[in-house]
Write a protein that holds these residues in place. Structure first.
Motif: not given
Lengths: 128, 594
Positions: A12-14, A16-17, A20, B4-6, B9, B12-13, B16, B58, B61-62
């Motif tokens: 889900d995180l991806i 939402n990423m 964005l 990008f302002d993550l 997210l 969410d991270y 997960d 994940n 990416m964050m």
């Protein structure tokens, strides 16, 4: 202008990423699927999807199986697919490209990189 | 993740990740139980690796790169356990089972303070230490000491001290208890002391110093031999002279062994350089949206460290070229009936006293028509000038030649084949290229085995002595002047059907021409298809010379790659064969073969 894309990824995180990141395309509708089976169902319901972002690594039906089905049947066999891969999965990425995927990015990637590939692939699709 | 302002997210991270870490925790417990019982189900490994893989992606990416790295190390050690390359010893088990709690703590940190990038480096380091420990054990069991040359079998001297390198081979049965206790104690020492090794790390400048001293020794040894020869001629005290001669011979043979020994110490396997290209190829492939495999052959071929240091850049140029220009996109390759992934192959091998390194790709080959066109555009070739295939191909080595008009992220500007040639030339080597349209391209680099002390041929031309490295010499012949032909105003000879252009050193170096002898002694230098003959008045003989660089004193001089000192004290210049061959081409000499 890109109007509708399908994102297939089990995280889900991806999803939402991407939402964005893809704000760059105003008016873009993003449909999410958590695995290949869901994705196929969505393709059956929607008929104007222009691009698929496909994670190679998924449970239930993995990316490559999904891709082979898509490439076989009907109206979506030509829609451009971009593979989202990870380091160490080069074999799978290669298989995907051989099956007709138009491009790939490797996690972790910078948003700019993804956008560049999407633009490139979308441009090619439009000129055909 | 700059633009990008993550932060939106992060929740969410965390969601997960928490789910994943819980599952990982359960699985790690199962792993521990399995290890205690003697076997771990493979299913546990598959599920663990899959969860870790997603978490790694994940986290990456964050921007949580330390978590990413920690998880990556976790994946590695688990894979090793699965394959039996690592043991379930208490220390390893603890570190592995702790993975879930360390990750959990990191997630708590993130939840508490949004901007933070949790630091797991000490845990990462512990994992890395374990991984390297097991890798070292594997290496020690399989491979012989890497400092020995490939042709020698490894006969290791038993270690004198108490620390041992491998576990004791056999313990007598009746002392089993004592043996077991000894093992356990040694196990625990091993844990803290690590595995004792026969390998030392040495500052390379110390080796350079040794080599210099050796060089001096070689020069004086030659001098001594000369003196003894002269002494013998004087016939003063034959018996005494003979004794001196014998001792000198002994010294000479010890010097030879010393030379061999020091050279060997400076040798390193070229695999070190080759393995650095994995990352580059992956990045290049990604950037061009191509699929490229790296194949490697002859990784344990050994080269002098100095050569290895200097060869990395030329190899880099060639590999980039292959990825940029050579390999086609998967779509193009499919159209051409090739497999979608292209291959770049790096191969190294030793041949007599040379090292051959090849950079080969199975791409589209070099388009000589395009090369010629570009060369004409750059003014390197006249509009009406006709060139054969070999000459067209050779254009890529021309100074400044490039078909690239824009720079790319990984390649910058320019092909750099001219730079490659220059660098290899300065090492005393040669570069050639083979290409077939649609099939691929192969660059072959030939290098002398050693840099500092080489075998050379001493020649005399126009009353000056020169040295030519034996590795560049194809053959030497003697020709009567009347058999020399003139083609296009240049002197050439017909050697068994092959036309070889001749070069007079006085002409190249602008020296007064002296002799007008009837006999030409010709030293043919070059490679298979590009040969020239250097005309000499006399061939003095073969000798080992110590190469001294002139760069600091007089900089780069055309045609000269260095100098050496003879036993007599005379300074002799060493010819740079590559630049002489190119001189010949430039001045409109006739190119190579029929």
């Amino acid at each position: 202008m890109l109007k509708k894309i399908l994102v297939v990824d089990d995280s889900d995180l991806i999803h939402n990423m991407y939402r964005l990141i893809l704000k760059k395309y105003p008016g873009l509708k993003q449909i999410d699927a958590a695995n290949g089976i869901e994705a196929l169902k969505i393709l059956g319901e929607e008929d104007d999807i222009e691009l698929i972002l496909l994670d190679i690594n998924m449970p239930l039906m993995d990316g490559l199986t999904f891709l082979s089905v898509v490439k076989r049947e009907g109206i979506y066999s030509n829609v451009p697919v971009i593979i989202i891969s990870t380091e160490g999965k080069e074999e799978d990425t290669l298989r995907g490209l051989e099956m007709g995927a138009k491009g790939y990015v490797t996690k972790p990637f910078k948003p700019a990189e993804l956008l560049k590939i999407i633009d490139k692939v979308a441009a090619e699709y439009n000129t055909n | 993740m700059d633009d990008f302002d993550l932060s939106g997210l992060i929740e969410d991270y965390l969601e997960d990740a928490r789910t994943a870490v819980e599952k990982i925790d359960t699985l790690l417990l199962e792993l521990e139980q399995g290890a205690a019982a003697g076997s771990v189900e493979d299913r546990i490994f598959s599920e663990l690796l899959s969860l870790l893989h997603t978490l790694k992606g994940n986290s990456g990416m964050m921007g949580y790169d330390r978590i990413e790295r920690y998880v990556h190390n976790g994946e590695t050690i688990l894979k090793m356990l699965r394959e039996g390359e690592a043991d379930y010893d208490p220390e390893t088990l603890t570190i592995v089972v702790d993975i879930s709690s360390n990750l959990s703590n990191a997630l708590v940190e993130i939840a508490r303070e949004k901007g933070i990038n949790p630091d797991l480096s000490s845990y990462s380091a512990a994992l890395t230490e374990r991984i390297e420990y097991f890798e070292q054990l594997e290496a020690h069991v399989d491979a012989p000491d890497s400092n020995l040359s490939a042709t020698e079998t490894a006969i290791e001297e038993p270690a004198d001290d108490d620390s041992f390198v491998a576990p004791p081979v056999e313990e007598p049965e009746d002392i089993v208890d004592e043996g077991e206790a000894k093992d356990r104690k040694e196990d625990s020492s091993r844990r803290y002391l690590g595995v004792s090794s026969n390998i030392v790390r040495v500052d390379f400048t110390r080796l350079d110093k040794l080599l210099n001293l050796l060089g001096e020794l070689v020069i004086h040894r030659t001098r001594l031999e000369q003196l003894i020869f002269e002494l013998a001629e004087r016939d003063l005290d034959p018996e005494y002279t003979e004794t001196i001669g014998e001792t000198s011979l002994k010294i000479g043979s010890i010097i030879n062994e010393l030379q061999d020994g020091i050279m060997k110490v400076r040798m390193l396997p070229i695999g070190q350089v080759f393995s650095r290209f994995n990352r580059l190829i992956r990045d290049l492939a990604r950037e061009h949206q191509k699929m490229i495999d790296l194949a490697v052959e002859g990784s344990d071929t050994e080269l002098d460290k100095k050569i290895i240091d200097q060869i990395s850049e030329p190899l880099l140029h060639l590999v980039r070229n292959a990825a940029d220009h050579g390999i086609e996109t998967p779509a193009e390759r499919r159209k051409a009936d090739k497999i979608a992934a292209g291959t770049i192959k790096l191969a190294a091998r030793q041949e007599s006293n040379h090292i051959i390194i090849e950079v080969e790709d199975d791409g589209r080959g070099i388009d000589t028509t395009r090369v010629l066109k570009r060369a004409r555009e750059m003014g390197l070739v006249g509009k009406d000038e006709a060139l054969d295939e070999a000459a067209k191909l050779d254009l890529i080595f021309h100074e400044g030649f490039s078909t690239r008009t824009t720079a790319t992220e990984t390649s910058g500007r320019g092909i750099g084949a001219d730079v490659v040639l220059k660098t290899i030339g300065r090492l005393g080597g040669m570069v050639t290229v083979d290409t077939e349209k649609g099939k691929g391209t192969k660059f072959t680099i030939t290098l002398p085995l050693t840099l500092a002390i080489v075998a050379a041929m001493l020649i005399e031309s126009a009353e000056k002595l020169y040295a030519i490295p034996l590795s560049s010499i194809v053959e030497t012949i003697k020709v009567r002047k009347e058999n020399v032909l003139i083609v296009n105003g240049c002197e050439v000879i017909d050697l068994r059907g092959k036309i070889i252009p001749l070069l007079h050193l006085e002409k190249v170096f602008n020296l007064p021409s002296t002799s007008e002898s009837e006999i030409y002694y010709i030293v043919i230098i070059g490679t298979e298809d590009k040969n020239i003959g250097v005309v000499c008045d006399r061939l003095i003989g073969q000798q080992e010379i110590v190469i001294k660089s002139l760069d600091e004193y007089i900089g780069e001089v055309f045609g000269i790659s260095g100098a050496t000192i003879l036993g007599s004290g005379e300074v002799v210049l060493i010819l740079d064969t590559i630049s002489l061959i190119r001189y010949n081409l430039r001045e409109g000499g006739v190119v190579g073969s029929i």
